[in-house]
Write a protein that holds these residues in place. Structure first.
Motif, mmCIF file in Angstrom:
data_model
loop_
_atom_site.group_PDB
_atom_site.id
_atom_site.type_symbol
_atom_site.label_atom_id
_atom_site.label_comp_id
_atom_site.label_asym_id
_atom_site.label_seq_id
_atom_site.Cartn_x
_atom_site.Cartn_y
_atom_site.Cartn_z
ATOM 1 N N GLU A 179 0.812 -1.221 0.000
ATOM 2 C CA GLU A 179 0.000 0.000 0.000
ATOM 3 C C GLU A 179 0.845 1.270 0.000
ATOM 4 O O GLU A 179 0.331 2.360 -0.258
ATOM 5 C CB GLU A 179 -0.974 0.004 1.177
ATOM 6 C CG GLU A 179 -0.338 0.175 2.545
ATOM 7 C CD GLU A 179 0.060 -1.151 3.178
ATOM 8 O OE1 GLU A 179 0.231 -2.157 2.463
ATOM 9 O OE2 GLU A 179 0.187 -1.177 4.414
ATOM 10 N N SER A 180 2.118 1.146 0.290
ATOM 11 C CA SER A 180 2.997 2.321 0.330
ATOM 12 C C SER A 180 3.660 2.594 -1.009
ATOM 13 O O SER A 180 4.310 3.620 -1.183
ATOM 14 C CB SER A 180 4.070 2.119 1.397
ATOM 15 O OG SER A 180 3.459 1.950 2.651
ATOM 16 N N ASP A 186 2.864 5.986 -3.209
ATOM 17 C CA ASP A 186 3.539 7.255 -2.913
ATOM 18 C C ASP A 186 5.052 7.180 -3.100
ATOM 19 O O ASP A 186 5.756 8.154 -2.863
ATOM 20 C CB ASP A 186 3.249 7.676 -1.463
ATOM 21 C CG ASP A 186 1.782 7.966 -1.247
ATOM 22 O OD1 ASP A 186 1.101 8.343 -2.222
ATOM 23 O OD2 ASP A 186 1.317 7.806 -0.103
ATOM 24 N N TYR A 187 5.544 6.051 -3.485
ATOM 25 C CA TYR A 187 6.982 5.813 -3.592
ATOM 26 C C TYR A 187 7.493 6.265 -4.955
ATOM 27 O O TYR A 187 6.989 5.851 -5.985
ATOM 28 C CB TYR A 187 7.231 4.321 -3.384
ATOM 29 C CG TYR A 187 8.660 3.867 -3.537
ATOM 30 C CD1 TYR A 187 9.655 4.323 -2.692
ATOM 31 C CD2 TYR A 187 9.009 2.957 -4.527
ATOM 32 C CE1 TYR A 187 10.958 3.889 -2.816
ATOM 33 C CE2 TYR A 187 10.304 2.502 -4.664
ATOM 34 C CZ TYR A 187 11.271 2.974 -3.804
ATOM 35 O OH TYR A 187 12.558 2.537 -3.945
ATOM 36 N N VAL A 193 6.067 0.208 6.319
ATOM 37 C CA VAL A 193 4.731 0.659 5.927
ATOM 38 C C VAL A 193 4.749 2.148 5.590
ATOM 39 O O VAL A 193 4.386 2.554 4.495
ATOM 40 C CB VAL A 193 3.695 0.358 7.027
ATOM 41 C CG1 VAL A 193 2.330 0.892 6.647
ATOM 42 C CG2 VAL A 193 3.652 -1.143 7.295
ATOM 43 N N ASP A 194 5.145 2.957 6.550
ATOM 44 C CA ASP A 194 5.285 4.394 6.306
ATOM 45 C C ASP A 194 6.003 5.026 7.486
ATOM 46 O O ASP A 194 6.383 4.339 8.428
ATOM 47 C CB ASP A 194 3.939 5.072 6.032
ATOM 48 C CG ASP A 194 2.996 5.025 7.210
ATOM 49 O OD1 ASP A 194 3.390 4.562 8.292
ATOM 50 O OD2 ASP A 194 1.850 5.467 7.061
#
Length: 160
Positions: free
Chosen positions: A54-55, A58-59, A124-125
């Protein structure tokens, strides 16, 4: 004998080396340290592989690669751990990575969150430049009993 790039003071073969070679990290901190090593060596595949699905939206791999090319690691300090041990499924590692970017000193302070899926820790973040808990201060009036327990009024005791 080569000291590990994560600056643990241990040899690479007994620190991040096995994780970078493909063994699962035992703890969230071990993964964070291995990701730092991957950052210092430009191991983009490891950084990609240890990122939670899920990250990845934005990567920006190219932006990170450019940052790595211009950064020289100067130090890594682990400040706080919450969970993230061998029996846990989630963990937090607060750390400060010191770098020189284009020759200028820089500190990256992050509260990084990890999750373990099928025995494999994933990043995760993170919260960059996390704020500490707000301080609660209780006001003491001048005529209130002193909080030191002397039995005197605050103004005649510690407030004097």
């Amino acid at each position: 004998m080569t000291l590990c790039a994560c600056m643990s003071g241990r040899e690479t073969d007994s620190c991040c080396g096995p994780v970078l070679a493909g063994q699962p990290a035992k703890t969230a901190e071990a993964l964070m340290r291995a990701r730092f090593c991957a950052f210092t060596s430009g191991n983009m595949d490891f950084l990609d592989r240890t990122l939670a699905p899920e990250s990845k939206d934005d990567y920006d791999r190219e932006e990170l690669k450019e940052t790595i090319e211009n950064a020289k690691p100067q130090g890594l300090e682990v400040r706080k751990l919450e969970g993230g041990q061998e029996g846990d499924s989630e963990g937090m590692v607060e750390f400060v990575a010191r770098l020189k970017v284009h020759g200028e000193p820089m500190a990256h302070h992050e509260r990084a969150f990890f999750r373990r899926e099928n025995g494999i820790w994933l990043y995760v973040d993170g919260e960059v430049n996390p704020k500490g808990q707000p301080r609660h201060v209780e006001k003491v009036g001048r005529n209130d009993p002193c909080s030191c327990g002397s039995g005197k009024k605050y103004k005649k005791c510690c407030g004097a």
